[in-house]
Structure formats: C-alpha cells, structure tokens
Scaffold this active site. Structure first.
Site, short mmCIF file in Angstrom:
data_model
loop_
_atom_site.label_atom_id
_atom_site.label_comp_id
_atom_site.label_asym_id
_atom_site.label_seq_id
_atom_site.Cartn_x
_atom_site.Cartn_y
_atom_site.Cartn_z
N PHE A 47 -17.38 8.00 1.62
CA PHE A 47 -16.52 8.26 0.46
C PHE A 47 -16.61 9.70 0.00
CE2 PHE A 47 -16.07 3.76 0.18
CZ PHE A 47 -14.91 3.56 -0.57
N ARG A 89 0.83 -1.22 0.00
CA ARG A 89 0.00 0.00 0.00
C ARG A 89 0.86 1.26 0.00
NH1 ARG A 89 -3.30 2.73 4.38
NH2 ARG A 89 -5.16 3.61 3.40
N ILE A 139 -7.04 8.04 -0.10
CA ILE A 139 -6.89 6.60 -0.32
C ILE A 139 -7.74 5.96 0.76
CG2 ILE A 139 -4.67 6.64 0.95
CD1 ILE A 139 -3.80 4.17 -0.63
N SER A 140 -8.65 5.05 0.38
CA SER A 140 -9.57 4.45 1.34
C SER A 140 -8.82 3.61 2.36
CB SER A 140 -10.57 3.56 0.62
OG SER A 140 -11.11 4.20 -0.50
N ALA A 141 -9.43 3.43 3.53
CA ALA A 141 -8.85 2.56 4.55
C ALA A 141 -8.76 1.13 4.01
CB ALA A 141 -9.72 2.59 5.81
#
Ligand code: SAH
Length: 215
Positions: A202, A33, A59-61
């Site tokens: 989001f 990541r 950036i999403s979890a």
C-alpha cells in the site's frame, strides 16, 4: 468482451484470490469499479490490478479490496470508519455491507471526487470528509469496524481508542516502501487480539492533511 462475460471473469478472479464470502462477492458485483476511475484507466477497471488515480495515489486491486473487506467481516448494523478514501471504491463496497461508513482522506481533491461518485450511484450512507485519518473521527466514535487503506509501521493509537468493544480494525502494517502484512486487531473485554493475513503493498499513511499545492 460483453458485460456479462466481464462480470463473470471479475468474480472468478476474486474467488481465485481467496475471496469466498458471498456477501463480499455480491457487494463487489454490484458496485461498478469504473465509476471510481477516470480517463484511459477506466477500460481496465475489471482487471485485477491496482491503477493510478489523482494526487499520485492508487485504487487498490479488486482482490485486495475483497480480501480486506472479507477480513473486516462487516455486519449489516456496523458503523464503519475507513482511513484513505482514495477513489472511494473501497468505501462503496463497505457501504453496501454495513449501516454507515465514514471515510477520511487527506487530499481534498480525492475526497470531493469520491463524494461525487457516491452521489451519482445513490450511495447515501457514506460520509466523506477531508481530514487526517491518523486522528480518527472522535466525534463519531466508537466504530464497530475500522479499515485503514494506507500503510504504517504501527496502528495509530487514536484508532484503537475509537474501536467499540467487540470491534475490529484491519490495516497493512510494515514499512511503506516494502510489502506489508495485513493485520486484524479485535477489541475484546480482555484486551486486544491480533491476527495476520497475507502480504500486501500500500501507499504510505501520511500525517496531516494535503497542502493546497498537492490538493
Ligand atoms: N481505499 C482507496 C485506496 C487507498 S490509497 C480506494 O478504494 O481507492 C490510500 C489513500 O490514503 C490515498 O488516497 C492517500 O491520500 C490516503 N491517505 C494517506 N494518509 C492519510 C491520512 N493520514 N489520512 C487520510 N487519508 C490518508
């Protein structure tokens, strides 16, 4: 903390959040990541949090990436469309599971940076394009799987049109400034089936491509 311990904790966090699919867990173990982040936030790449990237996006979890990927149920032969490339991390995870991934991003800068990260990692089954994802990608349709990683009140209808029969779409639906519901739409011969998953949060799906000023 050494790399092995960090990796173990990363997978533990994913499992406790409900990511149980072995293929998804192994894809997420394989994709670094931190390769999709820059600067000071790189140190926090293996924490289960969303982090800022360029162009005011996030950036999403990892747990959210895991749960969305699990809900999408990508098959080795799947041709996948992602809307909202962002950092490129989610697309990389999808590319590990499917045959080919097309990922669309309205900010040119993000699309370019993500492409460079895919090249650096040798992920050659991802095509990153600077385009408005609300229109989908008619020239490559139909898609077996579509993942939208930005929120809107409704699923853009071109995306439903570009879904193959037997195909599935996953997207956060609801008001962009509140929590949204993760939904899955499956196209069956008899019509569309809907399923609901957990609440997520989001950034908004915005129509049109980014102006040169916001790249
Ligand atoms: N999947 C990303 C996180 C997505 S953040 C990751 O793994 O990092 C949501 C992204 O959707 C943002 O980069 C935003 O610019 C993009 N986006 C919003 N509206 C869009 C649209 N209409 N078409 C393409 N991308 C869009």
């Amino acid at each position: 903390m050494d790399a092995a311990t960090r990796q173990m904790q990363f997978v533990f966090q994913l499992r406790s959040a409900g990511v149980r699919d072995a293929r998804v867990l192994s894809a997420m173990e394989d994709i670094p990541r931190d390769a999709f982040m820059e600067g000071i936030f790189q140190d926090r790449a293996y924490e289960d949090v969303a982090l800022p990237i360029a162009c005011g996006q996030t950036i999403s979890a990892p747990s959210v990436v895991g749960l969305m990927t699990q809900a999408l149920d990508v098959m080795p032969r799947s041709k996948v469309l992602e809307i909202g490339t962002g950092s490129g991390y989610q697309a990389a995870v999808l590319a590990h599971l499917g045959r080919r991934v097309y990922t669309l991003e309205r900010h040119k800068q993000l699309s370019k940076t993500a492409s460079a990260a895919f090249n650096a990692l040798g992920l050659n089954n991802i095509v990153a394009l600077h385009k408005d994802g609300t229109e989908g990608l008619p020239e490559q349709a139909p898609f077996d799987r579509i993942l939208v990683t930005a929120a809107a009140d409704d699923v853009p209808s071109p995306l439903i049109g570009q879904l193959a029969e037997g195909g599935a779409l996953v997207m956060p639906v609801g008001s962009p400034d509140q929590t949204q519901k993760l939904i899955k739409v499956i196209k069956t011969p008899d019509g569309l089936e809907y399923k609901e998953f957990q609440d997520v949060r989001f950034v908004p799906l915005v129509e049109g491509i980014g102006a040169p000023s916001d790249a």
